[in-house]
Scaffold this motif. Structure first.
Motif, short mmCIF file in Angstrom:
data_model
loop_
_atom_site.label_atom_id
_atom_site.label_comp_id
_atom_site.label_asym_id
_atom_site.label_seq_id
_atom_site.Cartn_x
_atom_site.Cartn_y
_atom_site.Cartn_z
N SER A 130 -11.49 -35.55 -5.80
CA SER A 130 -12.19 -35.41 -7.08
C SER A 130 -11.49 -34.32 -7.89
O SER A 130 -10.70 -33.54 -7.35
CB SER A 130 -13.66 -35.03 -6.88
N GLU A 131 -11.81 -34.26 -9.17
CA GLU A 131 -11.27 -33.21 -10.02
C GLU A 131 -11.72 -31.83 -9.52
O GLU A 131 -10.95 -30.87 -9.52
CB GLU A 131 -11.75 -33.42 -11.46
N SER A 132 -12.98 -31.75 -9.07
CA SER A 132 -13.50 -30.48 -8.56
C SER A 132 -12.74 -30.03 -7.32
O SER A 132 -12.43 -28.84 -7.17
CB SER A 132 -15.00 -30.63 -8.24
N LYS A 133 -12.41 -30.98 -6.45
CA LYS A 133 -11.64 -30.62 -5.26
C LYS A 133 -10.23 -30.16 -5.65
O LYS A 133 -9.68 -29.22 -5.05
CB LYS A 133 -11.55 -31.81 -4.31
N ASP A 134 -9.65 -30.79 -6.67
CA ASP A 134 -8.32 -30.38 -7.14
C ASP A 134 -8.33 -28.93 -7.63
O ASP A 134 -7.39 -28.17 -7.40
CB ASP A 134 -7.84 -31.30 -8.25
N ILE A 135 -9.40 -28.56 -8.34
CA ILE A 135 -9.52 -27.19 -8.84
C ILE A 135 -9.53 -26.21 -7.67
O ILE A 135 -8.85 -25.17 -7.69
CB ILE A 135 -10.80 -27.03 -9.69
N LEU A 136 -10.31 -26.55 -6.64
CA LEU A 136 -10.37 -25.70 -5.45
C LEU A 136 -9.04 -25.67 -4.72
O LEU A 136 -8.61 -24.63 -4.21
CB LEU A 136 -11.48 -26.20 -4.52
N GLN A 137 -8.37 -26.83 -4.66
CA GLN A 137 -7.07 -26.92 -3.99
C GLN A 137 -6.05 -26.01 -4.68
O GLN A 137 -5.23 -25.36 -4.01
CB GLN A 137 -6.59 -28.36 -4.02
N ASP A 138 -6.11 -25.95 -6.01
CA ASP A 138 -5.21 -25.06 -6.76
C ASP A 138 -5.40 -23.61 -6.34
O ASP A 138 -4.43 -22.85 -6.21
CB ASP A 138 -5.49 -25.18 -8.26
N MET A 139 -6.68 -23.22 -6.16
CA MET A 139 -6.97 -21.84 -5.77
C MET A 139 -6.53 -21.56 -4.33
O MET A 139 -6.03 -20.48 -4.01
CB MET A 139 -8.48 -21.56 -5.88
N LEU A 140 -6.71 -22.57 -3.48
CA LEU A 140 -6.42 -22.39 -2.06
C LEU A 140 -4.92 -22.35 -1.78
O LEU A 140 -4.42 -21.48 -1.06
CB LEU A 140 -7.06 -23.53 -1.26
N ASP A 141 -4.18 -23.28 -2.40
CA ASP A 141 -2.74 -23.38 -2.12
C ASP A 141 -2.04 -23.94 -3.35
O ASP A 141 -1.80 -25.15 -3.45
CB ASP A 141 -2.53 -24.30 -0.90
N PRO A 142 -1.73 -23.07 -4.32
CA PRO A 142 -1.16 -23.54 -5.59
C PRO A 142 0.13 -24.35 -5.42
O PRO A 142 0.32 -25.37 -6.09
CB PRO A 142 -0.89 -22.25 -6.38
N GLU A 143 1.01 -23.94 -4.51
CA GLU A 143 2.28 -24.63 -4.34
C GLU A 143 2.08 -26.04 -3.81
O GLU A 143 2.65 -27.01 -4.31
CB GLU A 143 3.19 -23.83 -3.40
N ALA A 144 1.24 -26.16 -2.75
CA ALA A 144 0.97 -27.48 -2.18
C ALA A 144 0.29 -28.37 -3.19
O ALA A 144 0.55 -29.58 -3.27
CB ALA A 144 0.10 -27.34 -0.93
N SER A 145 -0.56 -27.77 -4.02
CA SER A 145 -1.29 -28.55 -5.02
C SER A 145 -0.33 -29.11 -6.07
O SER A 145 -0.43 -30.26 -6.48
CB SER A 145 -2.36 -27.69 -5.69
N ASN A 146 0.64 -28.28 -6.48
CA ASN A 146 1.63 -28.74 -7.47
C ASN A 146 2.47 -29.88 -6.91
O ASN A 146 2.77 -30.85 -7.60
CB ASN A 146 2.53 -27.57 -7.89
N LYS A 147 2.85 -29.76 -5.60
CA LYS A 147 3.63 -30.83 -4.98
C LYS A 147 2.83 -32.14 -4.96
O LYS A 147 3.36 -33.21 -5.24
CB LYS A 147 4.01 -30.44 -3.54
#
Length: 733
Positions: A690-707
């Motif tokens: 979900s979009e909400s999970k993506d927001i949290l993922q950015d906070m947790l691991d920005p590099e992995a989220s960008n990949k």
């Protein structure tokens, strides 16, 4: 109740002549002495004994005693008003006395705390002993027993709680499971576990009391065991409706007024689907009663729904007029409270009930309207006696089989308890109806997320401690976490306030604005959990004020005194539990910035599965675990302040109900950073995309989220699908 008696040697019991084979103590025949306390019987004893001998159950006394002596398990089947709940426990107490209590005492379970208290009082009177001595009771937050107690009534959940320290119930020689047809979760678990306990304890006796429709199911479950059927009293005249009546509410009220106009004597019982309907019916009948002609008796509606403490009102409510007809208004929880009411001549059964059914997929309850069971219908038909009338507002074939609560409830607390019993040496629970596999898997998954299970699916150390705390697993985990975060005092208050009934009184007509203004004084900007702490602290402060009574203070602020008193008792019990298992209790520091942060961390340690995000800034909350949309409940402090302060983006909530416009109750603001810190990674990564999970993922691991975003963008361009990695904590065997 008899006066206090001095101890003496037991002597001959006047009932022993009833069954020739019964043991006689033979200490002399000059005096008839009570075998339980050795003192002469009072005159009231003989008066009550005469009444007892007229009960249908008395005809099977000798048969019951013979069967109990020769068999481990006995089923006694009979309708209401047969006397089984008062007489059979007394005969079992005599059975244990004849063995000099070598194998233990007698316990009789009830599904309702009011019945446990009422039955104990009645039986103590009939046995001519003092309540709290030879006969006692145990209900949540109240115990009336002593070392002299030989017969104890208790709620089924209290007996389960007792198994935590005594798994094989070795304190008892006879266990009586009353109202087995109610199919509560606790009763079903007891019936399942006792099958294994009987194998371990050949001297134990178990007596199951039920009504005929449930008998076949029990016989199938337990196999070839003795069945004693009680002679049913003559049924009332029963009138069924020819068609399903959707307008049952007003049909029932019209029927009450028609009965009253006939001037035929006797009180009326009406069974409605819910407590809301009961209170609405009471208001209508009070209004209509004032419009009746002077030639008719007064019409007095009496509400019979469990109050904040779970107890029903006393049935002896009288009106000011000697000429009156009482109309008892009840729900599906009230069938068995009529065991000593003789004034009822009419029963009106709407045939429907509103129940809260749990949906494991979305971890939420929803209210459903369904037909009552055949058991309930049969019990209600017996209430008016042979000369009365029962009006069933449904076709004759309408009632169905009783649906066990274990198939409609959140069974996570049940699974935690059964895991604890496995450690204690009890085998598998032989359920009469096995829980739904989906609900069972969800319960195991939830316990795993809470770290209550180890990698083999057994209870972990944390799980064992959680099972000691009489709270739902999520709240138990939050309370445990508060020990680490030095906010135990505040979390004890939150747990107690959420375990007790709602402390907010519904204001009378025209007083809504005043109630809102009063409640607003307690509102905390951080959320409802903090508001509850404010209310409890103010309640305790009012107790210390000498110039104002606590009841008056509660009344002035539109708060329920009974509910707050219950919360106070629960908090004391939880404090005692933490002291017993030697967990530290920090000093209160409510109001400091550090304390506020720590309370939120403790809450998230248990309730990380109940997180939502406002996706559009207007109060439309997206629940991360199952992607449902929800609103904040109107009674929330955020509901009252939303136009002034705005709604928080991220919240933790205590309860989510599908039927109330998908509302979340007891909501507090959290930061997503703290959520990430407190939620287990294997829970987070298994959340649906979900979009909400993506927001949290950015906070947790920005590099992995960008990949991952680049991979998704590339996949969108090529038309391929990207499989997101998930993390499994363990495999539940």
């Amino acid at each position: 109740m008899s006066a206090e008696k001095n101890s003496a040697e037991p002597e001959v019991h006047p009932e022993s002549e009833e069954c020739p084979g019964e043991d006689s103590f033979g200490f002399g025949d000059d005096l008839e002495l009570n075998r339980f306390d050795g003192l002469p019987f009072s005159s009231r004893y003989y008066k009550l004994l005469k009444e007892r001998k007229t009960l249908p159950v008395w005809k099977v006394r000798c048969q019951f005693e013979d069967v109990l002596a020769e068999n481990q398990l006995v089923i006694v089947s009979g309708t209401a008003k047969t006397g089984r709940s008062t007489q059979i426990p007394q005969w079992c107490a005599e059975f244990c006395l004849s063995a000099q209590y070598q194998h233990g005492m007698v316990v009789c379970t009830q599904t309702n705390k009011q019945q446990a208290v009422d039955l104990a009082l009645r039986v103590a009177d009939e046995m001519d002993v003092n309540i709290g001595h030879e006969v006692g009771y145990t209900i949540p937050l109240e115990t009336c027993c002593s070392s002299d107690t030989v017969l104890r009534y208790c709620t089924d959940d209290m007996l389960l709680r007792e198994m935590m320290s005594d798994p094989f119930l070795e304190h008892y020689g006879v266990i009586i499971i009353d109202q087995a047809h109610e199919r509560t979760v606790s009763t079903d678990i007891l019936l399942g576990l006792l099958k294994d306990i009987l194998l371990q304890r050949p001297e134990l006796r178990v007596v199951v009391l039920t009504v005929p429709p449930m008998t076949d199911k029990l016989l199938k479950h337990y196999g070839s065991i003795p069945l004693i059927s009680l002679e049913a009293s003559s049924p009332a005249e029963v009138v069924h409706s020819n068609s399903s009546n959707k307008d049952y509410f007003y049909s029932a009220l019209r029927l009450v007024l028609e009965i009253h106009r006939t001037k035929e004597g006797g009180d009326v019982v009406v069974f409605f689907a819910s407590a809301e309907e009961v209170h609405c019916a009471s208001s209508i009948l009070q209004r209509e009663g004032t419009r009746l002609g002077g030639e008719l008796d007064q019409l007095v509606p009496v509400v019979l729904c469990p109050g904040p403490g779970g107890l029903l009102p006393v049935l002896t409510q009288q009106s000011g007029s000697t000429k009156s007809r009482k109309v008892f208004l009840s729900t599906q929880h009230g069938e068995d409270v009529w065991w000593d009411t003789e004034s009822v001549n009419f029963v009106i059964d709407t045939g429907v009930q509103k129940k809260m059914v749990y949906n494991p997929r979305v971890r939420a309850h929803s209210e459903v309207l369904q037909s009552i069971s055949q058991c309930q219908g049969d019990i209600r038909k017996q209430l008016s006696g042979p000369t009365g009338k029962c009006f069933c507002l449904y076709p004759e074939a309408n009632p169905s089989e009783s649906s066990p609560q274990i198939l409609e409830s959140n069974i996570t607390p049940t699974v935690l308890f059964l895991k604890r019993m496995e450690i204690a040496g009890l085998g598998q629970c032989n359920f009469i109806d096995r829980p739904d596999p989906e609900g069972l898997m969800q319960a195991l998954e939830e316990l795993d997320y809470l770290a209550a299970l180890d990698d083999d699916g057994n209870l972990s150390e944390i799980g064992i401690i959680m099972s000691e705390i009489p709270l739902d697993p999520q709240m138990a985990k939050a309370l445990l976490a508060s020990c680490e975060f030095d906010c135990v005092s505040e979390m004890l208050t939150v747990a107690a306030m959420l375990s007790a009934p709602s402390c907010f009184l519904e204001p009378a007509a025209g007083m809504s604005h005043e109630a809102v203004q009063c409640h607003r004084k307690f509102q905390h900007p951080e959320g409802d959990h903090f508001t509850l702490i404010n209310i409890y602290n103010a309640f305790k402060q009012s107790q210390r004020e000498q110039y104002l009574t606590v009841e008056k203070w509660c009344q002035d602020y539109f708060l329920d005194y009974s509910a707050l008193k219950t919360a106070d008792a629960i908090r004391s019990e939880l404090t005692d539990t933490l002291n017993r298992i030697e967990l530290p209790i920090s000093e209160p520091s409510f109001g400091t910035k550090t304390n506020t942060h720590n309370i939120k961390r403790a809450l998230l340690a248990g309730f990380f599965m109940q997180i939502a995000r406002d996706v559009d800034g207007s109060g439309n909350y997206f629940i991360l675990t199952h992607k449902h949309m929800a609103q904040v409940h109107p009674l929330s402090s955020y509901g009252a302040q939303s136009h002034k302060l705005g709604l928080p983006e991220w919240v933790v909530f205590n309860e989510y109900t599908l039927s109330e416009n998908n509302c979340m109750r007891t909501v507090s603001e959290i930061s997503p950073q703290v959520f990430i810190q407190m939620a287990p990674l294997y829970f987070f990564y298994n959340l649906p995309p979900s979009e909400s999970k993506d927001i949290l993922q950015d906070m947790l691991d920005p590099e992995a989220s960008n990949k991952e975003k680049k991979l998704r963008a590339a996949a969108d361009d090529s038309g391929c699908t990207v499989v997101t990695q998930t993390y499994d904590r363990c495999v539940i065997q």
